[in-house]
Every structure is written in C-alpha cells, then in structure tokens.
Design a protein around this motif. Structure first.
Motif, PDB file in Angstrom:
ATOM      1  N   UNK A 174     -11.250  13.086  16.408  1.00 46.42           N
ATOM      2  CA  UNK A 174     -10.583  14.292  15.919  1.00 46.42           C
ATOM      3  C   UNK A 174      -9.347  14.659  16.719  1.00 46.42           C
ATOM      4  N   UNK A 175      -8.200  14.630  16.067  1.00 52.34           N
ATOM      5  CA  UNK A 175      -6.961  15.061  16.723  1.00 52.34           C
ATOM      6  C   UNK A 175      -6.472  14.140  17.819  1.00 52.34           C
ATOM      7  N   UNK A 176      -6.906  12.872  17.777  1.00 50.71           N
ATOM      8  CA  UNK A 176      -6.503  11.918  18.826  1.00 50.71           C
ATOM      9  C   UNK A 176      -5.109  11.366  18.527  1.00 50.71           C
ATOM     10  N   UNK A 177      -4.301  11.235  19.580  1.00 51.04           N
ATOM     11  CA  UNK A 177      -2.987  10.590  19.456  1.00 51.04           C
ATOM     12  C   UNK A 177      -2.710   9.814  20.743  1.00 51.04           C
ATOM     13  N   UNK A 178      -1.546   9.173  20.809  1.00 45.88           N
ATOM     14  CA  UNK A 178      -1.238   8.322  21.979  1.00 45.88           C
ATOM     15  C   UNK A 178      -1.099   9.150  23.254  1.00 45.88           C
ATOM     16  N   UNK A 179      -0.764  10.441  23.125  1.00 49.19           N
ATOM     17  CA  UNK A 179      -0.597  11.278  24.320  1.00 49.19           C
ATOM     18  C   UNK A 179      -1.958  11.663  24.912  1.00 49.19           C
ATOM     19  N   UNK A 180      -2.832  12.265  24.101  1.00 50.36           N
ATOM     20  CA  UNK A 180      -4.111  12.676  24.681  1.00 50.36           C
ATOM     21  C   UNK A 180      -5.035  11.480  24.958  1.00 50.36           C
ATOM     22  N   UNK A 181      -4.723  10.329  24.378  1.00 50.82           N
ATOM     23  CA  UNK A 181      -5.530   9.124  24.633  1.00 50.82           C
ATOM     24  C   UNK A 181      -5.587   8.789  26.122  1.00 50.82           C
ATOM     25  N   UNK A 182      -4.492   9.017  26.827  1.00 49.84           N
ATOM     26  CA  UNK A 182      -4.439   8.709  28.266  1.00 49.84           C
ATOM     27  C   UNK A 182      -5.476   9.555  29.012  1.00 49.84           C
ATOM     28  N   UNK A 183      -5.500  10.849  28.707  1.00 44.26           N
ATOM     29  CA  UNK A 183      -6.446  11.761  29.372  1.00 44.26           C
ATOM     30  C   UNK A 183      -7.879  11.490  28.936  1.00 44.26           C
ATOM     31  N   UNK A 184      -8.054  11.095  27.686  1.00 41.83           N
ATOM     32  CA  UNK A 184      -9.403  10.786  27.192  1.00 41.83           C
ATOM     33  C   UNK A 184      -9.957   9.548  27.894  1.00 41.83           C
ATOM     34  N   UNK A 185      -9.081   8.581  28.121  1.00 40.08           N
ATOM     35  CA  UNK A 185      -9.491   7.379  28.850  1.00 40.08           C
ATOM     36  C   UNK A 185      -9.888   7.736  30.284  1.00 40.08           C
ATOM     37  N   UNK A 186      -9.062   8.546  30.930  1.00 40.25           N
ATOM     38  CA  UNK A 186      -9.363   8.991  32.305  1.00 40.25           C
ATOM     39  C   UNK A 186     -10.701   9.717  32.378  1.00 40.25           C
TER      40      UNK A 186
END
Ligand code: DX5
Ligand code: ZN
Length: 214
Positions: A174-186
């Motif tokens: 939900x609402x995932x994009x290339x920007x928040x993907x970095x923080x989600x991975x972390x």
C-alpha cells in the motif's frame, strides 16, 4: 528486494498484455488482490480472473485474499495457480487451522494485518508462517497514501522473527514507491507490493527496477 507489482492497477481489458509486461520485467512476484465487497468496501475479481492471470504469468503468483471465510476457497485458489496464499488475520477465527489448510494444499501461507492490528497478535503462529503482509494502507483500493506508522510495525515484527529464528518473509502493501522503499528495506521488509507506482509510471520496467535496487 522482492517486488510484487499489483495487477489491481493494471488495465483489466488488457490483462494479458500487462502480465506479459511484468514477465519481461525484473519483478520476481505478481500480486493478485481479491476483494469480496464484504471484508473490504470494494469488489475486484475472483477465482476465474486469478486463473487467467496465472495462465500467462511466469512470475510467482502472490495472491492476497481480502475476503471473509477464505477457508472455503483455499482449494480453488490452489487450482487457480496461487503459490503464496495470504489471508487476513481479521477474517479468520481459526487462523491456525486456515494456515494448516493452505500448507496442506501445497502453497506458502501468508497472513495480512490491517493498519490497526498489532504485530504481537502473531506471536504464537509466526513460526508457521511463510509470509506476513503488513498493510500500509486500509485494504480495498489502490493509490492510497502510505501510513508512516508502518515502519515501526515492520521493525517490531522483524525483531520477533529474529528472536524466534524463523524464515518468515515480511511483505508491505500500500502506497509503496521507490522513495519509501529505501526506508522499508532498512526497517526489515523483504518484499514490496506496488500497484499505482508501477502501472502509472511512464516506464513500469524502470519503476520495478528502482524498487528492486532500493
Ligand atoms: C490494497 C491492495 C494493494 C493495492 C496496492 O487493498 O491490497 O495491493 O493494489 O496499490 P498501491 O500500490 O497503488 O497502493
Ligand atoms: Zn494487496
């Protein structure tokens, strides 16, 4: 990072074309959102359309059931090509039995949590799960705004998985994009669902690659 593009944002009149586009991309999975108009306030598609997608898909079929009483359809989704079958915690009274049934039918079992459901409720079943799907929007629609609280939920779940020594994957939807993907991975995510970001991007292949390489 595993990327699971959601065909909810595809062109339903050109599903084969869009599934073939995903086949030609780097995406590892394909996310199939089934909605019943009861568990969530929207109706998407069901078993025949899932089977039609699977007929063309060369990627792992990641099926997300947003339906009440999923136990009644486990065998049918297996026959429709599901490889990961994810049910909602909030829709299952006897979740352990449901997970056993998914495994019995030869599929990987996932459990999804709505934004209001704490990860702690999975403590006694986590070791039985192949996947936990953390909803970062309220399920029902593509294109919604990402809920920031999700990062803390992922971190808490990751700590539970590490402590138990489990191999359970964390997927975020939900609402995932290339920007928040970095923080989600972390935070500890292993797999990310992306609908609008991929299908509304001028270059969907590039959108997928950007998330994979986040
Ligand atoms: C929401 C679905 C999601 C949805 C994500 O109920 O479970 O899989 O397709 O779409 P985006 O990435 O557009 O938020
Ligand atoms: Zn989904």
């Amino acid at each position: 990072m595993i990327v699971s593009p959601s065909v909810l944002s595809a062109d339903f009149a050109n599903l084969q074309r869009d599934v073939e586009m995903l086949n030609d991309s780097q995406a590892q999975w394909i996310h199939v959102d089934v909605m019943d108009g009861v568990f969530v306030p929207n109706i998407s598609f069901g078993i025949p359309v899932t089977a039609a997608i699977a007929k063309h898909a060369k990627k792992v079929m990641d099926v997300h059931l947003m339906i009440v009483n999923p136990d009644a359809y486990i065998e049918e989704f297996k026959n429709a090509g599901a490889e990961y079958l994810t049910v909602h915690y909030e829709a299952c009274t006897h979740l352990h039995r449901t997970v056993q049934s998914i495994h019995h039918h030869g599929m990987k079992a996932g459990v999804a949590l709505n934004p209001h459901t704490p990860v702690a409720v999975l403590k006694d079943i986590l070791g039985d799960l192949d996947l936990v799907l953390i909803m970062s929007v309220n399920p029902g629609f593509g294109g919604q705004k990402f809920i920031e609280r999700t990062y803390d939920k992922i971190k808490a779940l990751k700590a539970m998985i590490v402590e138990g020594g489990y191999a359970t994957l964390i997927e975020v939807d939900g609402g995932v994009n290339a920007e928040n993907a970095v923080l989600l991975k972390e935070a500890g995510a292993d797999a990310l669902v992306a609908g609008n970001y991929v299908f509304k991007h001028e270059n969907p292949h590039e959108a997928i690659t950007l998330i994979i390489n986040c």
